[in-house]
Design a protein around this motif. Structure first.
Motif, PDB file in Angstrom:
ATOM      1  N   UNK B  15       0.812  -1.217   0.000  1.00 47.76           N
ATOM      2  CA  UNK B  15       0.000   0.000   0.000  1.00 47.76           C
ATOM      3  C   UNK B  15       0.847   1.270   0.000  1.00 47.76           C
ATOM      4  N   UNK B  16       1.885   1.314   0.829  1.00 45.59           N
ATOM      5  CA  UNK B  16       2.669   2.553   0.938  1.00 45.59           C
ATOM      6  C   UNK B  16       3.396   2.850  -0.376  1.00 45.59           C
ATOM      7  N   UNK B  17       3.838   1.795  -1.052  1.00 48.27           N
ATOM      8  CA  UNK B  17       4.507   2.015  -2.342  1.00 48.27           C
ATOM      9  C   UNK B  17       3.511   2.550  -3.380  1.00 48.27           C
ATOM     10  N   UNK B  18       2.314   1.973  -3.386  1.00 48.40           N
ATOM     11  CA  UNK B  18       1.289   2.431  -4.334  1.00 48.40           C
ATOM     12  C   UNK B  18       0.904   3.881  -4.044  1.00 48.40           C
ATOM     13  N   UNK B  19       0.743   4.209  -2.753  1.00 52.80           N
ATOM     14  CA  UNK B  19       0.369   5.580  -2.386  1.00 52.80           C
ATOM     15  C   UNK B  19       1.463   6.552  -2.822  1.00 52.80           C
ATOM     16  N   UNK B  20       2.727   6.141  -2.689  1.00 54.37           N
ATOM     17  CA  UNK B  20       3.843   7.012  -3.088  1.00 54.37           C
ATOM     18  C   UNK B  20       3.815   7.275  -4.598  1.00 54.37           C
ATOM     19  N   UNK B  21       3.444   6.262  -5.379  1.00 55.27           N
ATOM     20  CA  UNK B  21       3.339   6.447  -6.836  1.00 55.27           C
ATOM     21  C   UNK B  21       2.281   7.508  -7.163  1.00 55.27           C
ATOM     22  N   UNK B  22       1.104   7.403  -6.516  1.00 59.38           N
ATOM     23  CA  UNK B  22       0.035   8.375  -6.804  1.00 59.38           C
ATOM     24  C   UNK B  22       0.399   9.770  -6.285  1.00 59.38           C
ATOM     25  N   UNK B  23       1.068   9.814  -5.128  1.00 65.69           N
ATOM     26  CA  UNK B  23       1.409  11.119  -4.523  1.00 65.69           C
ATOM     27  C   UNK B  23       2.592  11.758  -5.254  1.00 65.69           C
ATOM     28  N   UNK B  24       3.688  11.000  -5.408  1.00 68.56           N
ATOM     29  CA  UNK B  24       4.937  11.611  -5.881  1.00 68.56           C
ATOM     30  C   UNK B  24       5.037  11.598  -7.405  1.00 68.56           C
ATOM     31  N   UNK B  25       4.743  10.456  -8.033  1.00 64.46           N
ATOM     32  CA  UNK B  25       4.892  10.374  -9.492  1.00 64.46           C
ATOM     33  C   UNK B  25       3.717  11.052 -10.194  1.00 64.46           C
ATOM     34  N   UNK B  26       2.487  10.822  -9.694  1.00 66.98           N
ATOM     35  CA  UNK B  26       1.305  11.335 -10.399  1.00 66.98           C
ATOM     36  C   UNK B  26       0.768  12.633  -9.786  1.00 66.98           C
ATOM     37  N   UNK B  27       1.356  13.061  -8.673  1.00 64.86           N
ATOM     38  CA  UNK B  27       0.997  14.358  -8.104  1.00 64.86           C
ATOM     39  C   UNK B  27      -0.444  14.469  -7.629  1.00 64.86           C
ATOM     40  N   UNK B  28      -0.955  13.410  -6.996  1.00 62.34           N
ATOM     41  CA  UNK B  28      -2.327  13.449  -6.479  1.00 62.34           C
ATOM     42  C   UNK B  28      -2.292  13.533  -4.951  1.00 62.34           C
ATOM     43  N   UNK B  29      -3.440  13.893  -4.377  1.00 65.56           N
ATOM     44  CA  UNK B  29      -3.554  13.970  -2.918  1.00 65.56           C
ATOM     45  C   UNK B  29      -3.970  12.590  -2.400  1.00 65.56           C
ATOM     46  N   UNK B  30      -3.222  12.035  -1.470  1.00 66.28           N
ATOM     47  CA  UNK B  30      -3.592  10.718  -0.932  1.00 66.28           C
ATOM     48  C   UNK B  30      -3.846  10.837   0.565  1.00 66.28           C
ATOM     49  N   UNK B  31      -4.770  10.000   1.074  1.00 67.82           N
ATOM     50  CA  UNK B  31      -5.134  10.025   2.489  1.00 67.82           C
ATOM     51  C   UNK B  31      -4.143   9.210   3.327  1.00 67.82           C
ATOM     52  N   UNK B  32      -4.300   9.288   4.640  1.00 67.20           N
ATOM     53  CA  UNK B  32      -3.593   8.358   5.526  1.00 67.20           C
ATOM     54  C   UNK B  32      -4.199   6.959   5.362  1.00 67.20           C
ATOM     55  N   UNK B  33      -3.434   5.894   5.651  1.00 69.17           N
ATOM     56  CA  UNK B  33      -4.023   4.545   5.579  1.00 69.17           C
ATOM     57  C   UNK B  33      -5.054   4.315   6.690  1.00 69.17           C
ATOM     58  N   UNK B  34      -6.095   3.570   6.346  1.00 70.71           N
ATOM     59  CA  UNK B  34      -7.124   3.186   7.329  1.00 70.71           C
ATOM     60  C   UNK B  34      -7.236   1.669   7.312  1.00 70.71           C
ATOM     61  N   UNK B  35      -7.128   1.033   8.492  1.00 76.40           N
ATOM     62  CA  UNK B  35      -7.311  -0.419   8.548  1.00 76.40           C
ATOM     63  C   UNK B  35      -8.782  -0.736   8.742  1.00 76.40           C
ATOM     64  N   UNK B  36      -9.293  -1.675   7.960  1.00 76.77           N
ATOM     65  CA  UNK B  36     -10.693  -2.095   8.083  1.00 76.77           C
ATOM     66  C   UNK B  36     -10.701  -3.604   8.323  1.00 76.77           C
ATOM     67  N   UNK B  37     -10.422  -4.028   9.593  1.00 80.39           N
ATOM     68  CA  UNK B  37     -10.236  -5.462   9.867  1.00 80.39           C
ATOM     69  C   UNK B  37     -11.444  -6.310   9.479  1.00 80.39           C
ATOM     70  N   UNK B  38     -12.663  -5.763   9.651  1.00 79.97           N
ATOM     71  CA  UNK B  38     -13.870  -6.520   9.285  1.00 79.97           C
ATOM     72  C   UNK B  38     -13.905  -6.865   7.816  1.00 79.97           C
ATOM     73  N   UNK B  39     -13.274  -6.006   7.004  1.00 81.94           N
ATOM     74  CA  UNK B  39     -13.294  -6.206   5.560  1.00 81.94           C
ATOM     75  C   UNK B  39     -11.971  -6.757   5.038  1.00 81.94           C
ATOM     76  N   UNK B  40     -11.018  -7.001   5.967  1.00 82.15           N
ATOM     77  CA  UNK B  40      -9.774  -7.659   5.582  1.00 82.15           C
ATOM     78  C   UNK B  40      -8.834  -6.815   4.747  1.00 82.15           C
ATOM     79  N   UNK B  41      -8.970  -5.494   4.841  1.00 83.94           N
ATOM     80  CA  UNK B  41      -8.128  -4.628   4.004  1.00 83.94           C
ATOM     81  C   UNK B  41      -7.641  -3.393   4.761  1.00 83.94           C
TER      82      UNK B  41
END
Lengths: 134, 134
Positions: B15-41
């Motif tokens: 996840x952190x690598x993917x977020x870095x691609x959207x933030x740094x390479x593609x220049x988009x705004x990304x949120x902090x990670x949220x854990x959703x244990x009930x949904x396994x993601x």
């Protein structure tokens, strides 16, 4: 660099059947089909309040969509197109960051008459990204 | 039945690598990670002017996203979520039209606290569709 999601493209084996599913089963507004021989596809748009879905059927076996349908016979999500204000500046930044632009690395005139480029899915988590200058 | 595209979900291995691609390479705004244990993601949102991208990393091997990543190790577009004003009415119409709703056919409370249902990709051109009541 990333602006609005301009469209989400879905490759489908039979365009009229796919359009009927979106129109009749899902209750969406769909456009008339448009043939784009230069791009090897026929397109129908599903109009949504904030973006659109582009249903793509290959015109012939040479179409880039035909190879995708060979791997995914019932169809599938093919790419996401994002708007960008300055595609030449985007291309420079992406190349500098090591991202691969498909083809010769230069923007081309896309299916909707605007400059576009496609990014290599391996550099973007298996997602084919189109950028369109808007 | 189909309203706005609420989000496009992309399964990613790290996840952190993917977020870095959207933030740094593609220049988009990304949120902090949220854990959703009930949904396994764990989820990070990429905020765009008209919709959002939901980057999904499985919490463990039992997550439904883990099986998708086994088939697509570098990741890929997992589903499209559309908003719908009345999910019970949508579920009735879809079942009447012969479309298969995943699970027991009834809407569930989804990852964002709202009633959702998922439609069988085989009935929708290989596309996994989520409907969310908004």
């Amino acid at each position: 660099m990333l602006g609005r999601v301009n469209h989400i493209a879905i490759a489908v084996p039979i365009l009229e059947e796919a359009a009927a599913i979106y129109r009749d089963t899902l209750g969406a507004k769909v456009s008339e089909p448009q043939s784009l021989p230069k791009h090897g596809v026929t397109v129908i748009f599903v109009e949504l309040p904030n973006t659109k879905i582009e249903l793509l059927e290959p015109l012939d076996d040479a179409s880039p969509i035909a190879a995708f349908l060979e791997r995914n016979p019932s169809g599938g999500i093919h790419h996401i197109c994002y708007e960008t204000p300055d595609i030449l500046s985007a291309a420079e930044k992406l190349s500098a960051a090591g991202a691969r632009i498909l083809g010769d690395g230069k923007p081309k005139i896309g299916a909707h008459g605007k400059p576009v480029l496609f990014l290599h899915p391996k550099d973007f988590n298996g997602t084919l990204i189109e950028l369109e200058e808007v």
